[in-house]
Design a protein around this motif. Structure first.
Motif, PDB file in Angstrom:
ATOM      1  N   ALA A 161       0.840  -1.193   0.000  1.00  0.00           N
ATOM      2  CA  ALA A 161       0.000   0.000   0.000  1.00  0.00           C
ATOM      3  C   ALA A 161       0.878   1.247   0.000  1.00  0.00           C
ATOM      4  O   ALA A 161       1.970   1.241   0.569  1.00  0.00           O
ATOM      5  CB  ALA A 161      -0.916   0.005   1.216  1.00  0.00           C
ATOM      6  N   VAL A 162       0.370   2.286  -0.650  1.00  0.00           N
ATOM      7  CA  VAL A 162       1.076   3.567  -0.703  1.00  0.00           C
ATOM      8  C   VAL A 162       0.112   4.675  -0.313  1.00  0.00           C
ATOM      9  O   VAL A 162      -1.008   4.731  -0.802  1.00  0.00           O
ATOM     10  CB  VAL A 162       1.629   3.850  -2.118  1.00  0.00           C
ATOM     11  N   CYS A 205      -2.579   3.790  -3.835  1.00  0.00           N
ATOM     12  CA  CYS A 205      -2.638   2.490  -4.513  1.00  0.00           C
ATOM     13  C   CYS A 205      -2.457   1.348  -3.531  1.00  0.00           C
ATOM     14  O   CYS A 205      -1.903   1.510  -2.450  1.00  0.00           O
ATOM     15  CB  CYS A 205      -1.612   2.393  -5.639  1.00  0.00           C
ATOM     16  N   ILE A 206      -2.950   0.204  -3.968  1.00  0.00           N
ATOM     17  CA  ILE A 206      -2.695  -1.079  -3.320  1.00  0.00           C
ATOM     18  C   ILE A 206      -2.230  -1.975  -4.453  1.00  0.00           C
ATOM     19  O   ILE A 206      -2.980  -2.221  -5.396  1.00  0.00           O
ATOM     20  CB  ILE A 206      -3.951  -1.639  -2.644  1.00  0.00           C
ATOM     21  N   ALA A 207      -0.986  -2.422  -4.375  1.00  0.00           N
ATOM     22  CA  ALA A 207      -0.377  -3.154  -5.480  1.00  0.00           C
ATOM     23  C   ALA A 207       0.073  -4.540  -5.033  1.00  0.00           C
ATOM     24  O   ALA A 207       0.147  -4.834  -3.843  1.00  0.00           O
ATOM     25  CB  ALA A 207       0.812  -2.360  -6.017  1.00  0.00           C
ATOM     26  N   ASP A 208       0.413  -5.364  -6.020  1.00  0.00           N
ATOM     27  CA  ASP A 208       0.875  -6.720  -5.735  1.00  0.00           C
ATOM     28  C   ASP A 208       2.358  -6.783  -5.390  1.00  0.00           C
ATOM     29  O   ASP A 208       2.805  -7.747  -4.776  1.00  0.00           O
ATOM     30  CB  ASP A 208       0.596  -7.635  -6.928  1.00  0.00           C
ATOM     31  N   SER A 209       3.142  -5.773  -5.800  1.00  0.00           N
ATOM     32  CA  SER A 209       4.584  -5.797  -5.552  1.00  0.00           C
ATOM     33  C   SER A 209       5.100  -4.396  -5.238  1.00  0.00           C
ATOM     34  O   SER A 209       4.450  -3.402  -5.567  1.00  0.00           O
ATOM     35  CB  SER A 209       5.320  -6.333  -6.783  1.00  0.00           C
ATOM     36  N   ILE A 256       3.426   3.195  -9.621  1.00  0.00           N
ATOM     37  CA  ILE A 256       2.144   3.903  -9.502  1.00  0.00           C
ATOM     38  C   ILE A 256       2.311   5.177  -8.678  1.00  0.00           C
ATOM     39  O   ILE A 256       1.776   6.227  -9.028  1.00  0.00           O
ATOM     40  CB  ILE A 256       1.069   2.980  -8.894  1.00  0.00           C
ATOM     41  N   ALA A 257       3.064   5.103  -7.583  1.00  0.00           N
ATOM     42  CA  ALA A 257       3.296   6.285  -6.742  1.00  0.00           C
ATOM     43  C   ALA A 257       3.986   7.389  -7.532  1.00  0.00           C
ATOM     44  O   ALA A 257       3.623   8.564  -7.421  1.00  0.00           O
ATOM     45  CB  ALA A 257       4.127   5.909  -5.521  1.00  0.00           C
ATOM     46  N   ASN A 258       4.968   7.022  -8.327  1.00  0.00           N
ATOM     47  CA  ASN A 258       5.664   8.020  -9.148  1.00  0.00           C
ATOM     48  C   ASN A 258       4.732   8.670 -10.162  1.00  0.00           C
ATOM     49  O   ASN A 258       4.862   9.856 -10.458  1.00  0.00           O
ATOM     50  CB  ASN A 258       6.854   7.397  -9.869  1.00  0.00           C
TER      51      ASN A 258
END
Length: 92
Positions: free
Chosen positions: A37-38, A46-50, A57-59
């Motif tokens: 999570a970010v 976002c909530i991502a798999d890696s 995504i954060a960038n």
């Protein structure tokens, strides 16, 4: 922009991010364990798999962020949560 102003802005962002982390922590432990999570700008972006996907995504979504929280949900939350300034995420 003065260094003092940048530090104050980063501090305000870090406070907002940490408040959001505390707000979503328990829910994420139930629903998103093992995901990354970010939080930036005081909201979950976002909530991502890696980690790699989360950083990408954060960038894209928060390039102006002065402070970002990135953590793998469920991994000893208080120890492993990483507080990362936006510029650190962009190192390649």
């Amino acid at each position: 922009m003065s260094e003092e102003f940048r530090e104050e802005a980063a501090y305000k962002e870090s406070e907002a991010n940490y408040k959001e982390y505390l707000r979503v922590k328990d829910e994420f432990m139930k629903e998103h364990r093992g995901k990354v999570a970010v939080i930036a700008g005081g909201e979950v972006i976002c909530i991502a798999d890696s980690m790699r996907e989360a950083v990408k995504i954060a960038n894209e979504k928060a390039p102006q962020a002065k402070h970002i929280i990135l953590w793998k949900v469920g991994e000893d939350e208080e120890v492993k949560m990483r507080k990362i300034r936006g510029s650190w995420l962009r190192r390649r």
